[in-house]
Design a protein around this motif. Structure first.
Motif, short mmCIF file in Angstrom:
data_model
loop_
_atom_site.label_atom_id
_atom_site.label_comp_id
_atom_site.label_asym_id
_atom_site.label_seq_id
_atom_site.Cartn_x
_atom_site.Cartn_y
_atom_site.Cartn_z
N LYS A 4 8.28 1.09 3.92
CA LYS A 4 7.43 0.23 2.69
C LYS A 4 7.98 0.98 1.87
CE LYS A 4 6.20 -3.27 4.97
NZ LYS A 4 4.97 -4.61 5.06
N TYR A 71 -0.11 4.73 4.21
CA TYR A 71 0.22 4.66 2.99
C TYR A 71 1.39 3.82 3.04
CZ TYR A 71 0.45 5.22 -1.98
OH TYR A 71 1.41 4.86 -2.73
N CYS A 73 3.92 3.02 4.97
CA CYS A 73 3.82 1.05 5.47
C CYS A 73 3.32 0.60 4.93
CB CYS A 73 3.70 1.30 6.64
SG CYS A 73 4.36 2.26 7.93
N THR A 74 2.46 0.60 3.18
CA THR A 74 2.51 -0.81 2.73
C THR A 74 2.81 -0.68 1.94
OG1 THR A 74 0.57 0.98 1.31
CG2 THR A 74 -0.52 -0.56 3.49
N ASP A 75 2.72 -1.79 0.35
CA ASP A 75 3.29 -1.72 -0.85
C ASP A 75 2.30 -2.70 -1.57
OD1 ASP A 75 3.69 -4.52 0.15
OD2 ASP A 75 5.29 -4.70 0.54
N GLN A 78 -1.98 -1.60 -2.46
CA GLN A 78 -2.48 -2.03 -0.82
C GLN A 78 -3.07 -0.53 -0.71
OE1 GLN A 78 0.58 -3.48 1.26
NE2 GLN A 78 -0.84 -5.29 2.15
N VAL A 80 -4.96 1.68 2.43
CA VAL A 80 -4.90 2.32 4.30
C VAL A 80 -6.39 2.97 3.89
CG1 VAL A 80 -4.75 3.33 5.81
CG2 VAL A 80 -3.09 2.15 4.33
N THR A 107 1.70 -1.82 13.84
CA THR A 107 1.76 -1.77 12.05
C THR A 107 1.61 -3.53 11.88
OG1 THR A 107 4.48 -1.36 11.79
CG2 THR A 107 2.72 0.14 11.15
N LYS A 109 -0.49 -6.95 9.85
CA LYS A 109 -0.94 -7.07 7.97
C LYS A 109 -2.47 -6.59 7.82
CE LYS A 109 2.01 -11.27 7.72
NZ LYS A 109 1.73 -12.11 7.14
N ARG A 110 -3.17 -5.64 8.70
CA ARG A 110 -4.61 -6.03 8.44
C ARG A 110 -4.92 -4.70 7.93
NH1 ARG A 110 -6.87 -11.96 8.87
NH2 ARG A 110 -6.59 -12.37 7.19
N GLN A 112 -4.34 -0.72 11.35
CA GLN A 112 -2.78 0.20 11.76
C GLN A 112 -2.87 0.72 12.97
OE1 GLN A 112 -2.35 1.60 8.20
NE2 GLN A 112 -0.17 0.53 7.93
N ILE A 135 -5.95 -1.74 5.96
CA ILE A 135 -5.40 -1.99 5.01
C ILE A 135 -6.51 -3.10 4.02
CG2 ILE A 135 -3.01 -2.97 4.00
CD1 ILE A 135 -2.01 -2.48 6.50
#
Length: 136
Positions: A4, A71, A73-75, A78, A80, A107, A109-110, A112, A135
């Motif tokens: 992301k 990290y 894969c977050t935006d 957020q 990790v 992966t 929402k909370r 991974q 996350i």
């Protein structure tokens, strides 16, 4: 593509300056659509007392790869953090560089789950590790 965040290898490698990543000379070398790769030397910095790659050093490489992949894969704001890591050490390595390949198993929402396989210079599997991240 699972990432992301837009990032370059240069930016990833600069994140390691001044911390354990640079101390162990871990270098990010490849980003593909679904994997992140980095290498680490097998030398006096990463040896155990008997001249073999220290299992803890392998875990540092694995957790570095999984945390950075997480990290990516977050935006936004957020972050990790690792919550559990395990490693099966399958083959000893005395010298050269090892290469870690990190791929997502989950992966959400909370949390991974990342699979990190570490190979020697002959492309033989040396360590298989799994990292679970949260996350926040």
């Amino acid at each position: 593509m699972i990432w992301k965040r837009a990032v370059t290898l240069e930016a990833l490698n600069s994140m390691g300056e001044g911390n354990m990543v640079s101390l162990l000379d871990i270098r990010f070398e490849r980003i593909s659509e679904d994997a992140l790769e980095a290498s680490m030397p097998v030398d006096s910095r990463t040896h155990q007392p008997f001249g073999l790659l220290h299992g803890g050093a392998s875990v540092v490489l694995a957790e570095t790869l999984g945390s950075v992949a997480g990290y990516l894969c977050t935006d936004g704001e957020q972050q990790v953090v690792g919550v559990e890591v395990n490693a099966n050490h399958l083959r000893s390595v005395r010298s050269g560089r090892v290469r870690g390949v990190c791929r997502a198993l989950h992966t959400g929402k909370r949390h991974q789950v990342w699979q990190i396989d570490i190979f020697d210079e002959q492309n033989k599997l040396c360590c298989s590790s799994r990292l679970t991240t949260a996350i926040i």
